[in-house]
Design an enzyme around this catalytic site. Structure first.
Site, PDB file in Angstrom:
ATOM      1  N   ASP A 198       4.954  -0.605   1.711  1.00 46.69           N
ATOM      2  CA  ASP A 198       3.758  -0.584   0.870  1.00 46.69           C
ATOM      3  C   ASP A 198       2.628   0.187   1.555  1.00 46.69           C
ATOM      4  OD1 ASP A 198       2.489  -1.664  -1.583  1.00 46.69           O
ATOM      5  OD2 ASP A 198       1.143  -2.651  -0.154  1.00 46.69           O
ATOM      6  N   GLU A 262       5.804   4.160   0.547  1.00 50.17           N
ATOM      7  CA  GLU A 262       4.891   4.389  -0.571  1.00 50.17           C
ATOM      8  C   GLU A 262       3.695   5.127   0.023  1.00 50.17           C
ATOM      9  OE1 GLU A 262       1.826   2.548  -3.813  1.00 50.17           O
ATOM     10  OE2 GLU A 262       2.049   1.696  -1.839  1.00 50.17           O
TER      11      GLU A 262
HETATM   12  C1  GLC Z   1       0.738  -0.789  -3.494  1.00 50.55           C
HETATM   13  C2  GLC Z   1       1.494  -1.601  -4.509  1.00 50.55           C
HETATM   14  C3  GLC Z   1       0.511  -2.224  -5.446  1.00 50.55           C
HETATM   15  C4  GLC Z   1      -0.400  -3.126  -4.655  1.00 50.55           C
HETATM   16  C5  GLC Z   1      -1.063  -2.374  -3.516  1.00 50.55           C
HETATM   17  C6  GLC Z   1      -1.678  -3.306  -2.519  1.00 50.55           C
HETATM   18  O1  GLC Z   1       0.080   0.294  -4.052  1.00 50.55           O
HETATM   19  O2  GLC Z   1       2.450  -0.804  -5.148  1.00 50.55           O
HETATM   20  O3  GLC Z   1       1.147  -2.945  -6.479  1.00 50.55           O
HETATM   21  O4  GLC Z   1      -1.372  -3.669  -5.491  1.00 50.55           O
HETATM   22  O5  GLC Z   1      -0.135  -1.616  -2.787  1.00 50.55           O
HETATM   23  O6  GLC Z   1      -0.691  -3.999  -1.788  1.00 50.55           O
END
Ligand code: GLC
Ligand code: CA
Length: 515
Positions: A198, A262
């Site tokens: 994440d 991500e």
């Molecule tokens: C990422 C996740 C999202 C979340 C954020 C904070 O972007 O995909 O859903 O709210 O991180 O953890």
């Protein structure tokens, strides 16, 4: 070549896939009971959004225990059962890890905030108020507003790059690094195939907590939206050493475990930086692709730049959407069936790893969720609603009469009906995945644009395969092309011989084998 380099990874939002115990919330046993859908579809792996214990201020992304399964979703035994059952079907299980922050209810933070000399104090980012009071610096949260919260117990502020319930960890602290290595090993030892990391770009922050500069006109659109360039609260160079270390850890397992970031950055060079010299993350989400408008120029621009900058030995990772964005069928296609099929053909014609969000194989649009039913603080509910398995009460997701945690949408779009229909979007998706398997060029072959002309985008995959797409409202042709259509958005075209000129109706495309 490792398995993920041409994989189709299916993203499951666990609360919304299948409910096994009639509480209206999807769970791990529900996923295990529906693995046949994934084997039928032909995907290689599934990635689960966070399954760890969470008070759900941000639906699992506020973790209260990194090594425990959230009771609403099941138990560690259920996870072991899912990994084992998936393994029997040659499916790998990828989990989500959230190392940037924890829930404020995590025992580490409860300790950390208790006093300035608590041993966990330095696990989080604490700072004194500015001289004269107020936040320590000008950083704003990704979710809008000030990124600092004053904690009255100790008179200092803690950093939260997201919700106030999500306190940022201090990645300068070696104890935090060691703890996360233990957490990764805990899951790897259970047979988990890898992690989606994440906000992988965010972990390290400027050690001096300097103010971010104001966004000027040359700033990227996201920074302009926030009014400041996120120079110091994200994307610090030191995060790369961390991933080199994680890469070694992943490689110490047999087979190697996958690290998929991500990397929510808006520029392709930043995305690509997370591969290092093929010694950091194995895959980094190409967010600029997903955020691009659905035009051939925009998509092609991102794909070409990605291909150009990708380090040798590395492959891109694309997705049409996820739990944070409106579904592609709505965002890109306005629910138009022809455009949905075109988007899927483009997607499965790309080189690298592809991540397919549950429901997108049906061309599912956003589900309208009325204000009183919204649960997400940012309103991302429309793309997180329960999987429509069947057109009946409970949707095959839960028992009839049980209220689902988020509302069902229009059940006329559902798995059962589309599975029986060879002309459906679901059958098209399945056949595209099947073609990728039988034609390895489609996953792995070199990618090069052949023609880019107005609404037309034609590219080659490997030596023999060609993807030809017409995004426009007018019919068009591609000259000097000989071969056989393998699959088309118009299913009747499969097997068609092309001799010299390929005709493409508006919003259609084909994948061909060149003569
Ligand atoms: C990422 C996740 C999202 C979340 C954020 C904070 O972007 O995909 O859903 O709210 O991180 O953890
Ligand atoms: Ca349940």
């Amino acid at each position: 070549m490792t398995w993920w380099q041409d994989a189709v990874i299916y993203q499951i939002y666990p609360r919304s896939f299948a409910d096994s115990n009639r509480d209206g919330v999807g769970d791990l046993r529900g996923i295990t009971a529906h693995l046949d859908h994934l084997t039928w579809l032909g995907v290689d792996a599934l990635w689960l959004n966070p399954i760890t214990a969470s008070p759900n201020a941000d639906w699992g992304y506020d973790v209260a225990d990194f090594c425990a399964v959230d009771p609403e979703l099941g138990t560690l035994d259920d996870l072991d059962g899912l990994v084992a059952a998936a393994g029997e079907h040659d499916l790998r299980v990828v989990l989500d890890i959230v190392p940037n922050h924890t829930s404020v209810e995590h025992p580490w933070f409860v300790e950390s905030r208790s006093s300035r000399d608590n041993p966990k104090r330095d696990w989080y980012v604490w700072a004194d108020p500015a001289p004269g009071g107020g936040a320590p610096n000008n950083w704003v949260s990704t979710f809008a507003g000030d990124a600092w919260e004053l904690d009255p117990t100790t008179g200092q502020h803690y950093l939260h790059n997201f919700l106030v319930e999500q306190a940022d960890l201090n990645w300068w602290n070696p104890e935090v690094r060691e703890e996360f290595e233990r957490i990764l090993a805990f899951w790897f030892d259970r047979g988990v195939a890898g992690f989606r990391i994440d906000v992988a770009h965010m972990l390290v922050k400027d050690a001096e907590l300097r103010d971010n500069p104001a966004a000027t006109e040359d700033a990227n659109w996201l920074d302009q939206l926030r009014g400041q360039v996120q120079r110091y609260n994200t994307n610090q160079p030191e995060v790369h050493a961390l991933y080199r270390r994680w890469r070694e850890l992943a490689a110490s397992y047999e087979p190697s475990r996958l690290l998929l970031g991500e990397t929510f950055v808006t520029d392709v060079p930043d995305v690509v930086s997370f591969y290092g010299a093929d010694d950091e993350l194995h895959l980094a989400f190409d967010i600029p692709f997903t955020l691009a408008p659905f035009t051939p120029d925009a998509l092609r621009g991102v794909v070409e730049e990605t291909e150009e900058l990708m380090p040798p030995g590395c492959v891109p990772c694309y997705t049409l959407g996820n739990h944070d964005l409106n579904r592609f069928a709505s965002r890109w296609c306005d629910g138009d069936d022809a455009k949905v099929r075109l988007a899927l053909l483009v997607f499965f014609g790309l080189r690298g790893a592809l991540v397919l969000y549950y429901g997108d194989e049906l061309g599912l649009p956003d589900t309208p969720v009325t204000r009183d039913r919204r649960l997400d603080p940012l309103g991302r509910d429309a793309e997180r609603t329960p999987m429509p398995w069947r057109a009946e009460p409970g949707a095959g997701f839960t028992e009839p009469g049980v209220a689902p945690w988020l509302p069902f949408g229009d059940l006329s779009i559902n798995v059962a009906d589309q599975r029986d229909d060879l002309g459906s979007v679901l059958s098209f998706t399945r056949d595209l995945i099947e073609l990728r398997r039988s034609e390895p060029d489609l996953g792995r072959g070199e990618s090069e644009t052949l023609t880019a002309d107005g609404a037309l985008w034609v590219w080659r995959r490997g030596e023999q395969t060609v993807v030809a797409t017409n995004f426009g409202d007018e019919p068009t042709t591609v000259a000097d092309l000989d071969g056989v259509v393998r699959i088309g958005t118009d299913r009747a075209r499969a097997g068609e011989r092309v001799e010299g000129t390929l005709h493409l109706a508006p919003h259609t495309g084909v994948i061909m084998r060149r003569a």
